[in-house]
Motif scaffolding. Structure first.
Motif, PDB file in Angstrom:
ATOM      1  N   HIS A   1      37.220  -3.101  49.240  1.00 30.04           N
ATOM      2  CA  HIS A   1      38.601  -2.846  49.664  1.00 30.04           C
ATOM      3  C   HIS A   1      38.681  -1.535  50.437  1.00 30.04           C
ATOM      4  N   ASN A   2      38.055  -0.498  49.928  1.00 35.65           N
ATOM      5  CA  ASN A   2      38.102   0.813  50.588  1.00 35.65           C
ATOM      6  C   ASN A   2      37.502   0.771  51.988  1.00 35.65           C
ATOM      7  N   VAL A   3      36.317   0.167  52.110  1.00 32.61           N
ATOM      8  CA  VAL A   3      35.656   0.117  53.410  1.00 32.61           C
ATOM      9  C   VAL A   3      36.454  -0.732  54.388  1.00 32.61           C
ATOM     10  N   ALA A   4      36.968  -1.858  53.900  1.00 36.06           N
ATOM     11  CA  ALA A   4      37.788  -2.717  54.768  1.00 36.06           C
ATOM     12  C   ALA A   4      39.039  -1.971  55.239  1.00 36.06           C
ATOM     13  N   PHE A   5      39.626  -1.174  54.368  1.00 36.16           N
ATOM     14  CA  PHE A   5      40.801  -0.376  54.729  1.00 36.16           C
ATOM     15  C   PHE A   5      40.432   0.667  55.788  1.00 36.16           C
ATOM     16  N   ALA A   6      39.279   1.324  55.627  1.00 34.31           N
ATOM     17  CA  ALA A   6      38.823   2.291  56.625  1.00 34.31           C
ATOM     18  C   ALA A   6      38.603   1.610  57.978  1.00 34.31           C
ATOM     19  N   PHE A   7      38.065   0.395  57.953  1.00 36.56           N
ATOM     20  CA  PHE A   7      37.880  -0.359  59.200  1.00 36.56           C
ATOM     21  C   PHE A   7      39.223  -0.641  59.874  1.00 36.56           C
ATOM     22  N   GLU A   8      40.237  -0.946  59.073  1.00 30.92           N
ATOM     23  CA  GLU A   8      41.569  -1.176  59.636  1.00 30.92           C
ATOM     24  C   GLU A   8      42.107   0.086  60.304  1.00 30.92           C
ATOM     25  N   LEU A   9      41.880   1.238  59.679  1.00 31.68           N
ATOM     26  CA  LEU A   9      42.317   2.503  60.275  1.00 31.68           C
ATOM     27  C   LEU A   9      41.595   2.756  61.599  1.00 31.68           C
ATOM     28  N   MET A  10      40.323   2.400  61.677  1.00 33.94           N
ATOM     29  CA  MET A  10      39.572   2.562  62.921  1.00 33.94           C
ATOM     30  C   MET A  10      40.165   1.710  64.036  1.00 33.94           C
ATOM     31  N   GLN A  11      40.491   0.462  63.706  1.00 36.45           N
ATOM     32  CA  GLN A  11      41.071  -0.419  64.712  1.00 36.45           C
ATOM     33  C   GLN A  11      42.458   0.052  65.126  1.00 36.45           C
ATOM     34  N   ASP A  12      43.217   0.590  64.169  1.00 38.12           N
ATOM     35  CA  ASP A  12      44.539   1.133  64.503  1.00 38.12           C
ATOM     36  C   ASP A  12      44.431   2.309  65.470  1.00 38.12           C
ATOM     37  N   SER A  13      43.298   3.006  65.414  1.00 39.10           N
ATOM     38  CA  SER A  13      43.120   4.168  66.291  1.00 39.10           C
ATOM     39  C   SER A  13      42.611   3.770  67.676  1.00 39.10           C
ATOM     40  N   GLY A  14      42.362   2.496  67.881  1.00 38.21           N
ATOM     41  CA  GLY A  14      41.911   2.025  69.185  1.00 38.21           C
ATOM     42  C   GLY A  14      40.441   1.693  69.264  1.00 38.21           C
TER      43      GLY A  14
ATOM     44  N   LYS B   1      36.671  -3.487  66.542  1.00 34.66           N
ATOM     45  CA  LYS B   1      36.333  -3.887  65.178  1.00 34.66           C
ATOM     46  C   LYS B   1      34.848  -3.671  64.942  1.00 34.66           C
ATOM     47  N   PRO B   2      34.473  -2.981  63.865  1.00 31.45           N
ATOM     48  CA  PRO B   2      33.038  -2.755  63.597  1.00 31.45           C
ATOM     49  C   PRO B   2      32.281  -4.068  63.473  1.00 31.45           C
ATOM     50  N   LYS B   3      31.065  -4.086  63.997  1.00 27.97           N
ATOM     51  CA  LYS B   3      30.239  -5.284  63.884  1.00 27.97           C
ATOM     52  C   LYS B   3      29.751  -5.497  62.455  1.00 27.97           C
TER      53      LYS B   3
ATOM     54  N   PRO C   1      32.300  -4.986  55.718  1.00 34.57           N
ATOM     55  CA  PRO C   1      32.480  -4.036  54.614  1.00 34.57           C
ATOM     56  C   PRO C   1      31.396  -4.179  53.557  1.00 34.57           C
ATOM     57  N   GLU C   2      30.993  -5.420  53.282  1.00 32.32           N
ATOM     58  CA  GLU C   2      29.963  -5.657  52.271  1.00 32.32           C
ATOM     59  C   GLU C   2      28.625  -5.016  52.661  1.00 32.32           C
ATOM     60  N   ASP C   3      28.347  -4.921  53.980  1.00 32.79           N
ATOM     61  CA  ASP C   3      27.102  -4.287  54.414  1.00 32.79           C
ATOM     62  C   ASP C   3      27.090  -2.804  54.033  1.00 32.79           C
ATOM     63  N   ILE C   4      28.213  -2.150  54.231  1.00 29.85           N
ATOM     64  CA  ILE C   4      28.304  -0.719  53.897  1.00 29.85           C
ATOM     65  C   ILE C   4      28.162  -0.536  52.381  1.00 29.85           C
TER      66      ILE C   4
ATOM     67  N   THR D   1      25.815   1.538  58.291  1.00 26.79           N
ATOM     68  CA  THR D   1      26.533   2.799  58.078  1.00 26.79           C
ATOM     69  C   THR D   1      26.388   3.715  59.292  1.00 26.79           C
ATOM     70  N   LEU D   2      25.174   3.831  59.807  1.00 21.95           N
ATOM     71  CA  LEU D   2      24.942   4.700  60.963  1.00 21.95           C
ATOM     72  C   LEU D   2      25.682   4.197  62.200  1.00 21.95           C
ATOM     73  N   ARG D   3      25.732   2.891  62.382  1.00 15.47           N
ATOM     74  CA  ARG D   3      26.443   2.344  63.541  1.00 15.47           C
ATOM     75  C   ARG D   3      27.930   2.691  63.485  1.00 15.47           C
ATOM     76  N   VAL D   4      28.513   2.568  62.286  1.00 16.29           N
ATOM     77  CA  VAL D   4      29.938   2.878  62.128  1.00 16.29           C
ATOM     78  C   VAL D   4      30.188   4.365  62.398  1.00 16.29           C
ATOM     79  N   LEU D   5      29.377   5.226  61.810  1.00 14.26           N
ATOM     80  CA  LEU D   5      29.558   6.665  61.986  1.00 14.26           C
ATOM     81  C   LEU D   5      29.303   7.088  63.430  1.00 14.26           C
ATOM     82  N   TYR D   6      28.343   6.459  64.078  1.00 10.57           N
ATOM     83  CA  TYR D   6      28.054   6.821  65.464  1.00 10.57           C
ATOM     84  C   TYR D   6      29.223   6.450  66.382  1.00 10.57           C
ATOM     85  N   ASN D   7      29.878   5.325  66.093  1.00  4.87           N
ATOM     86  CA  ASN D   7      31.066   4.963  66.883  1.00  4.87           C
ATOM     87  C   ASN D   7      32.153   6.014  66.735  1.00  4.87           C
TER      88      ASN D   7
END
Length: 367
Positions: free
Chosen positions: A320-333, A336-338, A341-344, A352-358
């Motif tokens: 739930h937490n990771v999915a929520f963070a992904f939603e915040l990322m999309q809201d910021s423009g 959507k992360p490839k 949430p389950e992978d993280i 994890t590195l791909r998300v942080l690098y974005n």
């Protein structure tokens, strides 16, 4: 009144006077006619089957009459000729070896996936090994009812781990696994192998023909469905496009450490403002807490604490937490992360590195 027994000799019973005696040649003629009638009936039946499934050489080896189905019930089985497919045999062998490697410390040996996994015992131990969490189920179950109850708990947990509870319907069920349906068991094992990045090479494009038998209005009918078990994956069985991080992991581990150090500096520049610090990228983002707080810092807002779990206690809360963070990322423009949430949550470092690098690419100049 019982009928008289057959005489042991031709002199036992005299024929009635009004009976018509049948000569030897009459008997031969009668047998010949019966044989012809039977042959005609067989040809007619073959013709009917050919019409029912024109041009199909894949009629089930077992006739539909062998299925004792209730009205509107449906059952399936792998078409026997598909069981001889080289790719299917290779897939089963790879999965069996993987399970046995994972469960070596438990001294559990799987030889047949449908016979050895149906009661939930092996699946329980496999999930516990893959997730590192103990399941609250009895170790041994004898009765069918108890086996299904255990299997229900094990599969519910597997679905949560795979992210299926939130998004889609699984290709397996308690009934299909317990009834030893090979296709369902293979779908489950392939999904687990992909989810946990099993160090195996899954045979690609494995397709089996499944005979589906249905009873409707008292009549059994069958159809044949081509079921895709695997598709095209990379070396670790995960469908994805290779990128710079794959190259770093495979060929430049020294440069990978430089990238990780840069990302640690980037995230700590924001998280230090709220007295938090990251020292290990491999593990500290897996519950979604730091990821959510980081998004708030980067975008300059306070994330309401009721929107996420500050101290997540189980897998679902972390997802739930990771999915929520992904939603915040999309809201910021951001796109959507490839990663899922389950992978993280499952500590997949590349994801994890791909998300942080974005985040780094967009926010590296934010003070």
């Amino acid at each position: 009144m019982s009928s008289p027994s057959r005489p042991k000799s031709p002199h036992g019973v005299a024929p009635k006077k009004d009976d018509k005696e049948e000569s030897f040649w009459d008997k031969i003629g009668t047998l010949g006619r019966k044989k012809k009638i039977k042959e005609v009936q067989e040809v007619q039946e073959e013709g009917k089957n050919a019409i029912d499934s024109p041009g199909s050489p894949m009629a089930p080896a077992l006739p539909p009459e062998e299925y004792a189905l209730e009205e509107n019930e449906e059952r399936s089985m792998v078409e026997p000729r598909s069981m001889e497919d080289v790719k299917l045999k290779a897939l089963i062998a790879v999965l069996v070896d993987w399970i046995n490697d994972e469960l070596a410390e438990h001294r559990m040996i799987v030889q047949n996936v449908d016979e050895d996994l149906y009661d939930g015992q092996v699946l329980q131990k496999l999930l516990e090994k893959l997730t590192g969490q103990k399941l609250d189920v009895p170790e041994v179950t004898q009765s069918e009812e108890n086996q299904k109850q255990k299997l229900r708990t094990v599969l519910a947990y597997a679905n949560r781990v795979l992210g299926l509870a939130r998004t889609s319907t699984a290709r397996w069920s308690v009934e299909s696994i317990h009834s030893k349906t090979l296709v369902s068991i293979l779908h489950l094992l392939v999904s687990l192998a992909r989810q946990f990045r099993a160090p195996i090479r899954l045979p690609e494009n494995v397709v089996v023909n499944v005979v589906v038998v249905t009873k409707k209005d008292g009549v059994l009918s069958h159809r044949i469905v081509a079921e895709e078990i695997t598709s095209t994956y990379d070396d670790l069985g995960v469908r994805c496009e290779r990128d710079a991080f794959d190259t770093l992991f495979d060929h430049a581990p020294d440069k990978l450490q430089v990238v990780k150090k840069s990302l640690v500096t980037f995230v700590n520049k924001q998280l230090n403002k709220i007295h938090l610090e990251v020292t290990d990228l491999d593990t500290q983002f897996h519950d979604g807490v730091y990821l959510t707080l980081l998004m708030g810092m980067l975008e300059g807002y306070f994330v309401p604490l009721h929107e996420f779990f500050l101290t997540p206690k189980d897998f679902d809360q972390k997802v739930h937490n990771v999915a929520f963070a992904f939603e915040l990322m999309q809201d910021s423009g951001l796109p959507k992360p490839k990663a899922r949430p389950e992978d993280i949550v499952n500590l997949d470092l590349k994801s994890t590195l791909r998300v942080l690098y974005n985040l780094f690419t967009k926010y590296k100049h934010v003070n």
